[in-house]
Design a protein around this motif. Structure first.
Motif, PDB file in Angstrom:
ATOM      1  N   ILE A   1       0.985  -1.395   0.233  1.00 37.62           N
ATOM      2  CA  ILE A   1       0.446   0.411  -0.190  1.00 37.62           C
ATOM      3  C   ILE A   1       0.189   1.249   0.491  1.00 37.62           C
ATOM      4  O   ILE A   1       1.653   1.414   0.579  1.00 37.62           O
ATOM      5  N   VAL A   2       0.188   1.964  -0.631  1.00 38.92           N
ATOM      6  CA  VAL A   2       1.710   3.531  -1.381  1.00 38.92           C
ATOM      7  C   VAL A   2       0.833   4.549  -0.112  1.00 38.92           C
ATOM      8  O   VAL A   2      -0.590   4.340  -0.135  1.00 38.92           O
TER       9      VAL A   2
ATOM     10  N   THR B   1       8.502   1.590  -2.698  1.00 36.03           N
ATOM     11  CA  THR B   1       7.812   0.670  -3.182  1.00 36.03           C
ATOM     12  C   THR B   1       7.930  -0.729  -3.955  1.00 36.03           C
ATOM     13  O   THR B   1       8.239  -1.491  -3.935  1.00 36.03           O
ATOM     14  N   LEU B   2       7.959   0.168  -5.197  1.00 37.16           N
ATOM     15  CA  LEU B   2       8.488  -0.936  -6.371  1.00 37.16           C
ATOM     16  C   LEU B   2       9.839  -1.267  -6.522  1.00 37.16           C
ATOM     17  O   LEU B   2      10.268  -2.458  -6.999  1.00 37.16           O
TER      18      LEU B   2
ATOM     19  N   GLY C   1      -1.991  -1.371  -4.058  1.00 39.97           N
ATOM     20  CA  GLY C   1      -2.903  -1.061  -2.907  1.00 39.97           C
ATOM     21  C   GLY C   1      -2.950   1.105  -2.752  1.00 39.97           C
ATOM     22  O   GLY C   1      -1.690   0.973  -3.150  1.00 39.97           O
ATOM     23  N   ILE C   2      -3.273   1.591  -2.877  1.00 43.74           N
ATOM     24  CA  ILE C   2      -3.030   2.918  -2.672  1.00 43.74           C
ATOM     25  C   ILE C   2      -4.740   3.751  -1.559  1.00 43.74           C
ATOM     26  O   ILE C   2      -5.674   3.547  -2.116  1.00 43.74           O
ATOM     27  N   GLY C   3      -3.443   3.705  -0.642  1.00 41.93           N
ATOM     28  CA  GLY C   3      -3.891   4.195   0.662  1.00 41.93           C
ATOM     29  C   GLY C   3      -3.997   5.185   0.589  1.00 41.93           C
ATOM     30  O   GLY C   3      -3.545   6.205   0.257  1.00 41.93           O
TER      31      GLY C   3
END
Length: 392
Positions: free
Chosen positions: A204-205, A221-222, A231-233
């Motif tokens: 989750i970013v 993250t990548l 996930g986009i949080g």
């Protein structure tokens, strides 16, 4: 790949995701999982405690639902991991044989902030059920999700509120990245122990509305792994809608094009249409069932409060464009009667309708993407939706 044309069919090793077409930044894809195929854009009804409130698994299947969401935090507290393990995991426990995605509990850290304390190792919290003290860590979150047996498992993260300071958001980004490494290690240990029973781990970013922090979160993250989805949080948590749109516009080019993108906690119809326009593939929200229980229906002409006196003798269906059981069999007058009489059937029917509405909406969006005219379709759809329902 050009608008509306077939993609090259490339898939990720873990998630078996392919793009079938694009229209602008909007994407139509397919995610193949062992328990079923998910066509994107897709909406995931929320079954926090192993149930989408008031609806059976059979009704959800009939409504076109392909994947449900459960919550590790709530299921950990009740019925508990011992019961879930003894009874064969959440799929068997609730009678749903399709894919399930589980939230890690990170959002509850945000939403139940008054009863928890966060540090770099995890979260200490008191149960909202009985006040008992618990400790939730990235490792425990992965353990819970493994017992649940979910097909997609979200990394444990810290989700700051929309109005958080830059300093607080920076801390949440750093903490979420550190926790991601621990989630990955724990997840891989479960895969080693049970190679046929593991789900996919999505990071989750975070970064709130700070564009540079968002981009940094994505980059780091990548760099930390080859994830099967993202996930986009930390959006739709109190910030203005234009801020959400701005962030999605900025981060879309930085997100991998060959993996599904999941915007967490977003599910109002107009928000879904706008996010699909900005390259999002997956959505979840309690909005359809929560609104349905309170008498509010999603329709092609906007939200409608069925409890209004003007519907007392209205013979029309809830939404003439909808094919759900509610719209096929019952009038607005009858539905209003159920709500003013406090009959449970009313909230069930509106919940079912709202879920079907969002499933149809994402299907219509997918069709527009494959035709190559998503922008035109979205503008027309939003203009009608935002106009609001006509008087009976």
């Amino acid at each position: 790949m050009t608008d509306g044309r077939m993609a090259d069919g490339r898939v990720t090793d873990a998630g078996h995701f392919r793009l079938d077409g694009t229209s602008g930044r909007a994407r139509a894809g397919v995610l193949d999982l062992p328990r079923g195929t998910i066509h994107t854009p897709c909406f995931m009804p929320v079954g926090t405690l192993g149930t989408v409130k008031s609806l059976t698994p059979g009704e959800l299947r009939a409504a076109g639902v392909e994947i449900l969401l459960g919550n590790a935090y709530h299921l950990y507290l009740r019925p508990g991991t011992r019961v879930l393990k003894e009874l064969g995991g959440l799929h068997r426990f609730m009678g749903w044989d399709g894919p399930i995605l589980t939230d890690s509990g990170g959002f509850q850290v945000f939403s139940l902030a008054r009863i928890n304390e966060i540090d770099d190792e995890g979260v200490t919290f008191r149960s909202h059920l009985d006040g008992s003290l618990h400790r939730l860590t990235p490792e425990l979150s992965m353990d819970i999700q493994a017992v649940i047996g979910s097909d997609i498992r979200m990394a444990f993260d810290e989700c700051p509120p929309g109005e958080a300071s830059r300093e607080a958001v920076r801390t949440a980004v750093e903490r979420s990245l550190a926790w991601l490494e621990r989630c990955r290690d724990s997840h891989e240990a479960h895969l080693d122990a049970h190679p046929d029973g593991g789900g996919l781990l999505f990071p989750i970013v975070q970064g709130a509305s700070f564009e540079d922090l968002r981009l940094e979160s994505i980059e780091r993250t990548l760099a930390a792994g080859e994830w099967p989805g993202i996930g986009i949080g930390g959006l739709s948590v109190g910030e203005a809608k234009d801020a959400t749109h701005r962030v999605l516009d900025v981060i879309e080019p930085a997100l991998p094009s060959d993996r599904p993108r999941y915007l967490m906690g977003v599910g109002y119809p107009d928000d879904v249409v706008e996010a699909v326009r900005r390259g999002v593939d997956m959505f979840d929200c309690v909005a359809p069932t929560r609104n349905g229980r309170n008498g509010t229906a999603f329709t092609a002409e906007g939200r409608l409060n069925i409890k209004g006196a003007r519907f007392a003798a209205d013979p029309a269906p809830l939404d003439a464009t909808c094919d759900c059981a509610c719209c096929a069999g019952y009038s607005r007058a009858y539905l209003r009667h159920l709500f003013v009489s406090n009959e449970l059937l009313g909230l069930r029917l509106l919940s079912l309708h709202n879920v079907r509405f969002l499933i149809r909406l994402t299907s219509l969006a997918r069709a527009a993407i494959l035709r190559g005219d998503y922008g035109r379709w979205a503008d027309a759809w939003l203009a009608t939706y935002r106009r609001g329902p006509a008087a009976p």
